[in-house]
Design a protein around this motif. Structure first.
Motif, mmCIF file in Angstrom:
data_model
loop_
_atom_site.group_PDB
_atom_site.id
_atom_site.type_symbol
_atom_site.label_atom_id
_atom_site.label_comp_id
_atom_site.label_asym_id
_atom_site.label_seq_id
_atom_site.Cartn_x
_atom_site.Cartn_y
_atom_site.Cartn_z
ATOM 1 N N SER A 17 -2.120 -15.973 39.290
ATOM 2 C CA SER A 17 -3.336 -15.292 39.721
ATOM 3 C C SER A 17 -3.487 -15.487 41.233
ATOM 4 N N ALA A 18 -4.385 -14.723 41.842
ATOM 5 C CA ALA A 18 -4.576 -14.787 43.296
ATOM 6 C C ALA A 18 -4.957 -16.194 43.762
ATOM 7 N N ASP A 19 -5.743 -16.915 42.959
ATOM 8 C CA ASP A 19 -6.164 -18.262 43.360
ATOM 9 C C ASP A 19 -5.233 -19.362 42.851
ATOM 10 N N GLY A 20 -4.194 -18.983 42.102
ATOM 11 C CA GLY A 20 -3.212 -19.951 41.609
ATOM 12 C C GLY A 20 -3.648 -20.749 40.403
ATOM 13 N N SER A 21 -4.831 -20.448 39.843
ATOM 14 C CA SER A 21 -5.332 -21.238 38.719
ATOM 15 C C SER A 21 -4.794 -20.769 37.365
ATOM 16 N N LYS A 22 -4.241 -19.562 37.318
ATOM 17 C CA LYS A 22 -3.730 -19.002 36.069
ATOM 18 C C LYS A 22 -2.333 -18.434 36.281
ATOM 19 N N VAL A 23 -1.604 -18.338 35.178
ATOM 20 C CA VAL A 23 -0.302 -17.672 35.154
ATOM 21 C C VAL A 23 -0.351 -16.683 34.002
ATOM 22 N N VAL A 24 0.144 -15.473 34.235
ATOM 23 C CA VAL A 24 0.231 -14.506 33.145
ATOM 24 C C VAL A 24 1.710 -14.219 32.889
ATOM 25 N N THR A 25 2.097 -14.304 31.619
ATOM 26 C CA THR A 25 3.455 -13.959 31.213
ATOM 27 C C THR A 25 3.376 -12.737 30.313
ATOM 28 N N ARG A 30 3.603 -8.792 24.184
ATOM 29 C CA ARG A 30 2.492 -9.725 24.318
ATOM 30 C C ARG A 30 2.351 -10.180 25.763
ATOM 31 N N ALA A 31 1.102 -10.240 26.218
ATOM 32 C CA ALA A 31 0.795 -10.848 27.510
ATOM 33 C C ALA A 31 -0.088 -12.056 27.231
ATOM 34 N N VAL A 32 0.199 -13.167 27.883
ATOM 35 C CA VAL A 32 -0.575 -14.388 27.689
ATOM 36 C C VAL A 32 -1.018 -14.893 29.058
ATOM 37 N N VAL A 33 -2.302 -15.207 29.162
ATOM 38 C CA VAL A 33 -2.850 -15.808 30.375
ATOM 39 C C VAL A 33 -2.949 -17.309 30.112
ATOM 40 N N TRP A 34 -2.328 -18.091 30.995
ATOM 41 C CA TRP A 34 -2.237 -19.538 30.849
ATOM 42 C C TRP A 34 -3.037 -20.235 31.946
ATOM 43 N N ASP A 35 -3.584 -21.390 31.637
ATOM 44 C CA ASP A 35 -4.168 -22.258 32.646
ATOM 45 C C ASP A 35 -3.001 -22.920 33.376
ATOM 46 N N ALA A 36 -2.900 -22.703 34.682
ATOM 47 C CA ALA A 36 -1.741 -23.204 35.438
ATOM 48 C C ALA A 36 -1.721 -24.729 35.504
ATOM 49 N N ASP A 58 -9.982 -11.163 40.828
ATOM 50 C CA ASP A 58 -10.957 -12.141 40.342
ATOM 51 C C ASP A 58 -10.505 -12.836 39.050
ATOM 52 N N GLY A 59 -9.352 -12.446 38.502
ATOM 53 C CA GLY A 59 -8.804 -13.080 37.312
ATOM 54 C C GLY A 59 -9.479 -12.711 36.012
ATOM 55 N N ARG A 60 -10.369 -11.713 36.028
ATOM 56 C CA ARG A 60 -11.116 -11.338 34.823
ATOM 57 C C ARG A 60 -10.499 -10.180 34.053
ATOM 58 N N ARG A 61 -9.632 -9.434 34.679
ATOM 59 C CA ARG A 61 -8.993 -8.287 34.019
ATOM 60 C C ARG A 61 -7.488 -8.419 34.089
ATOM 61 N N LEU A 62 -6.849 -7.820 33.096
ATOM 62 C CA LEU A 62 -5.404 -7.862 32.976
ATOM 63 C C LEU A 62 -4.888 -6.438 32.881
ATOM 64 N N LEU A 63 -3.878 -6.124 33.640
ATOM 65 C CA LEU A 63 -3.227 -4.820 33.581
ATOM 66 C C LEU A 63 -1.839 -5.034 33.003
ATOM 67 N N THR A 64 -1.512 -4.282 31.941
ATOM 68 C CA THR A 64 -0.190 -4.405 31.325
ATOM 69 C C THR A 64 0.510 -3.053 31.316
ATOM 70 N N THR A 70 2.960 3.248 30.012
ATOM 71 C CA THR A 70 1.541 3.281 29.698
ATOM 72 C C THR A 70 0.868 2.077 30.348
ATOM 73 N N LEU A 71 -0.236 2.308 31.049
ATOM 74 C CA LEU A 71 -1.012 1.227 31.648
ATOM 75 C C LEU A 71 -2.202 0.921 30.740
ATOM 76 N N LEU A 72 -2.396 -0.344 30.435
ATOM 77 C CA LEU A 72 -3.542 -0.780 29.641
ATOM 78 C C LEU A 72 -4.332 -1.782 30.472
ATOM 79 N N LEU A 73 -5.648 -1.604 30.549
ATOM 80 C CA LEU A 73 -6.521 -2.514 31.277
ATOM 81 C C LEU A 73 -7.333 -3.309 30.243
ATOM 82 N N TRP A 74 -7.217 -4.626 30.314
ATOM 83 C CA TRP A 74 -7.863 -5.525 29.352
ATOM 84 C C TRP A 74 -8.942 -6.307 30.088
ATOM 85 N N ASP A 75 -10.097 -6.455 29.438
ATOM 86 C CA ASP A 75 -11.127 -7.323 30.023
ATOM 87 C C ASP A 75 -11.866 -8.100 28.967
#
Length: 75
Positions: A17-25, A30-36, A58-64, A70-75
């Protein structure tokens, strides 16, 4: 550091994430947001074909996306 690989052998993605607090794989539908800091999963998004993902600034939305573009926006 290893790059995630989907079940089809296609490489997935991993991004901080922009602030380095999360990692998305993303791989194998499947997409998973992890606490870094802890490595614990925070949330998941699942849809056929997902193999790339990114978090909003801001780390609140995920684009896959995937092979079908196909683009999917998750919040």
């Amino acid at each position: 550091l290893q790059r995630p690989t989907s079940a089809q052998g296609r490489p997935g993605s991993a991004r901080f994430s922009a602030d380095g607090s999360k990692v998305v794989t993303a791989y194998a539908g499947r997409a998973v947001v992890w606490d870094a800091a802890t490595g614990r999963p925070l949330w998941r998004a699942e849809a056929p074909g997902i193999d790339r993902a990114a978090l909003s600034a801001d780390g609140r939305r995920l684009l896959t996306t995937g092979a079908d573009h196909t683009l999917l926006l998750w919040d």
